[in-house]
Write an enzyme that holds these catalytic residues in place. Structure first.
Site, PDB file in Angstrom:
ATOM      1  N   ARG A   1      55.076  64.129  99.184  1.00  9.89           N
ATOM      2  CA  ARG A   1      55.127  63.707 100.600  1.00  9.89           C
ATOM      3  C   ARG A   1      56.133  62.588 100.808  1.00  9.89           C
ATOM      4  O   ARG A   1      56.936  62.619 101.731  1.00  9.89           O
ATOM      5  CB  ARG A   1      53.745  63.249 101.058  1.00  9.89           C
ATOM      6  CG  ARG A   1      53.348  64.042 102.254  1.00  9.89           C
ATOM      7  CD  ARG A   1      52.146  63.627 102.974  1.00  9.89           C
ATOM      8  NE  ARG A   1      51.891  64.752 103.910  1.00  9.89           N
ATOM      9  CZ  ARG A   1      50.856  64.861 104.681  1.00  9.89           C
ATOM     10  NH1 ARG A   1      49.920  63.958 104.654  1.00  9.89           N
ATOM     11  NH2 ARG A   1      50.729  65.882 105.493  1.00  9.89           N
TER      12      ARG A   1
ATOM     13  N   PHE B   1      45.573  57.774 119.252  1.00  7.42           N
ATOM     14  CA  PHE B   1      45.289  58.826 120.234  1.00  7.42           C
ATOM     15  C   PHE B   1      46.411  59.850 120.365  1.00  7.42           C
ATOM     16  O   PHE B   1      46.381  60.693 121.255  1.00  7.42           O
ATOM     17  CB  PHE B   1      44.992  58.210 121.603  1.00  7.42           C
ATOM     18  CG  PHE B   1      43.713  57.406 121.630  1.00  7.42           C
ATOM     19  CD1 PHE B   1      42.482  58.042 121.674  1.00  7.42           C
ATOM     20  CD2 PHE B   1      43.739  56.019 121.593  1.00  7.42           C
ATOM     21  CE1 PHE B   1      41.295  57.314 121.689  1.00  7.42           C
ATOM     22  CE2 PHE B   1      42.562  55.277 121.608  1.00  7.42           C
ATOM     23  CZ  PHE B   1      41.336  55.938 121.660  1.00  7.42           C
TER      24      PHE B   1
ATOM     25  N   CYS C   1      41.214  67.270 113.818  1.00  8.60           N
ATOM     26  CA  CYS C   1      40.327  66.214 114.309  1.00  8.60           C
ATOM     27  C   CYS C   1      39.073  66.674 115.061  1.00  8.60           C
ATOM     28  O   CYS C   1      37.995  66.151 114.818  1.00  8.60           O
ATOM     29  CB  CYS C   1      41.117  65.266 115.196  1.00  8.60           C
ATOM     30  SG  CYS C   1      42.410  64.415 114.286  1.00  8.60           S
TER      31      CYS C   1
ATOM     32  N   LEU D   1      37.369  65.741 124.874  1.00 11.77           N
ATOM     33  CA  LEU D   1      38.483  66.688 124.983  1.00 11.77           C
ATOM     34  C   LEU D   1      38.057  68.073 124.506  1.00 11.77           C
ATOM     35  O   LEU D   1      38.308  69.082 125.175  1.00 11.77           O
ATOM     36  CB  LEU D   1      39.677  66.194 124.151  1.00 11.77           C
ATOM     37  CG  LEU D   1      40.410  64.989 124.722  1.00 11.77           C
ATOM     38  CD1 LEU D   1      41.416  64.431 123.703  1.00 11.77           C
ATOM     39  CD2 LEU D   1      41.131  65.356 126.018  1.00 11.77           C
TER      40      LEU D   1
HETATM   41  N1  LIG Z   1      46.417  64.322 112.981  1.00  7.88           N
HETATM   42  C1  LIG Z   1      46.111  63.801 114.153  1.00  7.88           C
HETATM   43  O1  LIG Z   1      46.481  64.317 115.193  1.00  7.88           O
HETATM   44  C2  LIG Z   1      45.310  62.543 114.238  1.00  7.88           C
HETATM   45  C3  LIG Z   1      45.272  61.841 115.438  1.00  7.88           C
HETATM   46  C4  LIG Z   1      44.548  60.680 115.511  1.00  7.88           C
HETATM   47  C5  LIG Z   1      43.846  60.238 114.402  1.00  7.88           C
HETATM   48  N2  LIG Z   1      43.864  60.934 113.237  1.00  7.88           N
HETATM   49  C6  LIG Z   1      43.147  60.387 112.093  1.00  7.88           C
HETATM   50  O2  LIG Z   1      44.052  59.747 111.233  1.00  7.88           O
HETATM   51  C7  LIG Z   1      43.669  59.907 109.876  1.00  7.88           C
HETATM   52  C8  LIG Z   1      44.800  60.526 109.090  1.00  7.88           C
HETATM   53  O3  LIG Z   1      45.117  61.785 109.618  1.00  7.88           O
HETATM   54  P1  LIG Z   1      46.426  62.555 109.267  1.00  7.88           P
HETATM   55  O4  LIG Z   1      46.474  63.728 110.162  1.00  7.88           O
HETATM   56  O5  LIG Z   1      47.594  61.627 109.259  1.00  7.88           O
HETATM   57  O6  LIG Z   1      46.089  62.994 107.762  1.00  7.88           O
HETATM   58  P2  LIG Z   1      47.087  63.414 106.611  1.00  7.88           P
HETATM   59  O7  LIG Z   1      46.346  64.198 105.624  1.00  7.88           O
HETATM   60  O8  LIG Z   1      48.321  64.014 107.216  1.00  7.88           O
HETATM   61  O9  LIG Z   1      47.537  62.036 105.930  1.00  7.88           O
HETATM   62  C9  LIG Z   1      46.723  61.258 105.142  1.00  7.88           C
HETATM   63  C10 LIG Z   1      47.544  60.788 103.948  1.00  7.88           C
HETATM   64  O10 LIG Z   1      46.800  59.790 103.255  1.00  7.88           O
HETATM   65  C11 LIG Z   1      47.106  59.884 101.879  1.00  7.88           C
HETATM   66  N3  LIG Z   1      46.089  59.185 101.097  1.00  7.88           N
HETATM   67  C12 LIG Z   1      44.794  59.508 100.933  1.00  7.88           C
HETATM   68  N4  LIG Z   1      44.180  58.593 100.179  1.00  7.88           N
HETATM   69  C13 LIG Z   1      45.097  57.648  99.852  1.00  7.88           C
HETATM   70  C14 LIG Z   1      45.073  56.449  99.089  1.00  7.88           C
HETATM   71  N5  LIG Z   1      43.937  56.025  98.546  1.00  7.88           N
HETATM   72  N6  LIG Z   1      46.214  55.765  98.965  1.00  7.88           N
HETATM   73  C15 LIG Z   1      47.368  56.197  99.533  1.00  7.88           C
HETATM   74  N7  LIG Z   1      47.458  57.302 100.272  1.00  7.88           N
HETATM   75  C16 LIG Z   1      46.330  58.036 100.435  1.00  7.88           C
HETATM   76  C17 LIG Z   1      47.171  61.369 101.629  1.00  7.88           C
HETATM   77  O11 LIG Z   1      47.900  61.683 100.465  1.00  7.88           O
HETATM   78  C18 LIG Z   1      47.839  61.875 102.924  1.00  7.88           C
HETATM   79  O12 LIG Z   1      49.241  62.011 102.770  1.00  7.88           O
HETATM   80  C19 LIG Z   1      42.412  60.755 109.905  1.00  7.88           C
HETATM   81  O13 LIG Z   1      41.303  59.912 109.873  1.00  7.88           O
HETATM   82  C20 LIG Z   1      42.483  61.439 111.238  1.00  7.88           C
HETATM   83  O14 LIG Z   1      41.210  61.724 111.731  1.00  7.88           O
HETATM   84  C21 LIG Z   1      44.607  62.071 113.141  1.00  7.88           C
END
Ligand SMILES: NC(=O)c1ccc[n+]([C@@H]2O[C@H](COP(=O)([O-])OP(=O)(O)OC[C@H]3O[C@@H](n4cnc5c(N)ncnc54)[C@H](O)[C@@H]3O)[C@@H](O)[C@H]2O)c1
Length: 650
Positions: free
Chosen positions: A59, A179, A293, A244
């Site tokens: 990544r 958001f 989500c 939503l």
């Molecule tokens: N995707 C969305 O639209 C969205 C919107 C708002 C909030 N969120 C929230 O944000 C959070 C992340 O979502 P995302 O979509 O970015 O997920 P994602 O899987 O794309 O990214 C998470 C990243 O965290 C890394 N990771 C995990 N544990 C780790 C550690 N201990 N040290 C370093 N890196 C680590 C993973 O390798 C991964 O690349 C979630 O809680 C999600 O609910 C997501």
């Protein structure tokens, strides 16, 4: 800033901004949220140095290359402008955390797959390990920001982890839920409806809130930055997602009712959305919502309600998920029943696999369930999505429920492939020789395809199942497609109808002496045009309209033919009636069935709710019961009549 309620004033003397020149931010988790959010902070705040770190090496390598790991309109530009200046991507997690003033944590918070709360509760393993690491490596005070979506009260647990290991270092926890919506992330980050910051209601807490607010206020208008207590901020994110998703499930529930009654769900939702108290957004009915989500956050909310002794509230929100699952199942059932009750070995083109347009994200995409449903019925599937790779599709179709949301490096890299699935390089290749097309993502390019060309290269009759209201159904029907759209159900236009009739009568005339003919309709799907005509022996199915009359029963020999009529449900004969032979009339379930020689007609009417199939068998006069067939050849011609509802539709 706008505080919710009338609260204490914020202290301005922040340790983190005013006294240092260059604020250092580190974000743990370089995903869909961490990457774009930090890139925009770097762009908008040149005096802030931003490092995005992740344990996934591929990544981070991708973030440092020209091929970013996620597709998001406008993201390339923002990253190009800042990368190497004040925006860095690194796997050296500890170094950047140690040096940072503010640490955002944006790691995965998936649904637990085992143990207490499995299938509902949020799995905070990754969050907790990040918190322990922060505590371990820190040598200076820090603000730790919850960017991930977490259960309400997580900050309390995180605080404990941090302070128990802190060697006297002070940590302030803030909740700053994100958001943004995928597909419009950059736009959303540039012009957010609101930025929400929750903190402890102590002088140190207020100072930390102020420090983070100072970052956002460099481009977000003051009145859009809301500050609240920690728990309100944490819960607001879950609540917003639940609201939503609830809108989508509400409109999808309406779509089922619309199909049953002849109302048009687009018209209904337009009329509903015109009410300024309701508003027009997020009221498009579809095959169901997806994305990482909604489901996970609602399940989490359900679990929190249960843990707080609120089973009724839990049940209320659970229903939003149930309707979503129902909508996907309904869509698959529709495909199978429309295609003569079997898709076995038929090629079905799936256009779109991502959970929505303008993203390559496939987490919880409805396409997974729809494809699995079709594969379960032995279809051959050819998938095309402009942003999703074959490897990803294969991984999604083989992965266990909830496994998708664990860090990339923990996911299977070369899963066993699903043989029935192939991935095409464009929509034309995917649809070539297909019996049907399912549109599962609303990519703009699917609106502009050359459907005449597609139709020519497909098997006939050619079906389109539009799960996203993408195509102009009327236009496609003119070409000859049979179109099912979430918006208006099945409508067979004149030509398509004729094609079906021709095939149906051709099929019927082939039936000879050994025929046991079953025709009927599916009782649990009231939509018109999908009743089936089935040759039991050969399992050949045909589509016939709702009201079907037997036009003529003629025989090749003088001997009288006795016909039996049975009504079936679950393969069980409910009622069996001898409807007699030529020149007889019989009363059947209270309805008169008239059989006259030559142009014999009888109208089948029965309780549609109870009957799945109408079974017509022919038996020799000396035979008892169903299934014993005469050696005398005969043909049954069927004339199709449209019911009034059906003609309305045409
Ligand atoms: N995707 C969305 O639209 C969205 C919107 C708002 C909030 N969120 C929230 O944000 C959070 C992340 O979502 P995302 O979509 O970015 O997920 P994602 O899987 O794309 O990214 C998470 C990243 O965290 C890394 N990771 C995990 N544990 C780790 C550690 N201990 N040290 C370093 N890196 C680590 C993973 O390798 C991964 O690349 C979630 O809680 C999600 O609910 C997501």
């Amino acid at each position: 800033s706008i505080r919710v309620g009338d609260r204490q004033k914020i202290h301005v003397n922040s340790d983190f901004t005013s006294e240092k020149k260059m604020v250092k931010i580190c974000c743990i988790g370089a995903g869909y949220v961490g990457g774009p959010t930090m890139a925009v902070i770097a762009l908008k705040c040149p005096s802030v140095e931003v490092a995005v770190v992740d344990i996934s090496v591929p990544r981070i390598t991708a973030w440092n290359s020209d091929q970013l790991p996620i597709y998001e309109p406008g993201l390339d530009d923002v990253v190009k402008q800042c990368r190497g200046k004040n925006l860095f991507f690194s796997t050296d997690v500890e170094k950047h955390v140690r040096e940072a003033d503010i640490v955002f944590v944006s790691v995965n918070t998936p649904t637990k797959t085992r143990g207490l709360g499995a299938g509902k509760a949020a799995d905070l393993t990754y969050w907790e390990s990040a918190a322990r690491m922060i505590a371990d490596v820190s040598v200076s005070d820090k603000i730790v920001v919850e960017k991930s979506t977490v259960p309400v009260k997580t900050a309390e647990a995180i605080e404990k982890i941090l302070t128990h290991n802190s060697k006297g270092i002070k940590f302030q926890i803030l909740s700053n839920p994100e958001f943004l919506a995928e597909g419009t992330a950059i736009e959303d980050l540039f012009k957010p409806d609101r930025v929400l910051i929750g903190g402890r209601e102590t002088p140190e807490g207020f100072a930390a809130v102020k420090a983070l607010k100072d970052i956002y206020s460099q481009w977000v208008p003051e009145e859009r930055i809301l500050t609240t207590n920690l728990w309100s901020a944490e819960l607001s994110k879950l609540a917003a997602n639940a609201f939503l998703a609830q809108r989508i499930s509400s409109v999808n529930a309406m779509s089922a009712l619309c199909e049953a009654t002849g109302a048009n769900v687009t018209e209904v939702s337009y009329a509903v959305g015109k009410d300024s108290r309701i508003g027009p957004k997020f009221l498009n009915s579809s095959v169901g919502f997806g994305g990482s989500c909604f489901q996970k956050d609602i399940l989490n909310l359900v679990y929190i309600c249960e843990c707080n002794g609120l089973p009724e509230v839990a049940e209320y929100w659970k229903q939003v998920i149930k309707i979503n699952d129902y909508q996907k199942t309904r869509f698959v059932n529709r495909i199978v029943s429309s295609m003569f009750n079997t898709v076995s070995n038929k090629k079905i083109a799936v256009l779109g696999f991502a959970f929505k347009k303008d993203t390559g994200d496939t987490r919880e995409t409805p396409a997974i369930d729809v494809c699995k449903g079709l594969i379960g019925d032995k279809a051959r599937i050819s998938i095309y999505d402009p942003q999703v790779t074959e490897e990803q599709i294969q991984r999604d179709l083989t992965m266990n429920k909830f496994d998708w949301d664990h860090p990339l490096h923990l996911q299977p890299m070369s899963p066993t492939t699903v043989k029935q699935v192939s991935v095409a390089w464009d929509a034309y290749a995917a649809t070539k020789d297909a019996h049907g097309i399912c549109i599962l993502t609303e990519w703009d390019e699917f609106k502009k395809l050359d459907y005449e060309k597609i139709f020519e290269n497909m098997q006939k009759p050619a079906f389109v199942f539009d799960g996203r209201n993408v195509v102009d159904a009327e236009k496609l029907r003119k070409i000859g497609f049979i179109v099912y759209s979430i918006v208006d159900g099945v409508q067979l236009a004149g030509e398509a109808m004729d094609a079906v009739h021709q095939r149906a009568s051709g099929f019927l005339s082939e039936i000879q002496e050994d025929a046991e003919i079953e025709f009927g309709f599916v009782s649990n799907d009231q939509k018109l045009g999908e009743e089936r005509l089935v040759d039991v022996k050969h399992r050949r199915n045909q589509l016939v309209p709702w009201e079907t009359r037997i036009k003529s029963i003629s025989r090749n020999e003088e001997e009288p033919v006795n016909l039996n009529l049975g009504f079936l449900r679950n393969e069980q004969i409910l009622v069996e009636e001898d409807i007699g032979s030529d020149e007889e009339s019989a009363s059947f379930l209270g309805h008169k069935c008239e059989l006259e020689s030559g142009d014999t007609e009888f109208v089948t009417e029965c309780d549609k709710r109870n009957v799945e199939h109408l079974l017509i068998t022919r038996k020799q006069s000396n035979d008892e019961g169903l299934g014993l067939l005469s050696a005398v050849p005969f043909t049954i011609g069927v004339k199709f009549y449209s019911s009034s509802v059906f003609s309305n539709k045409i």
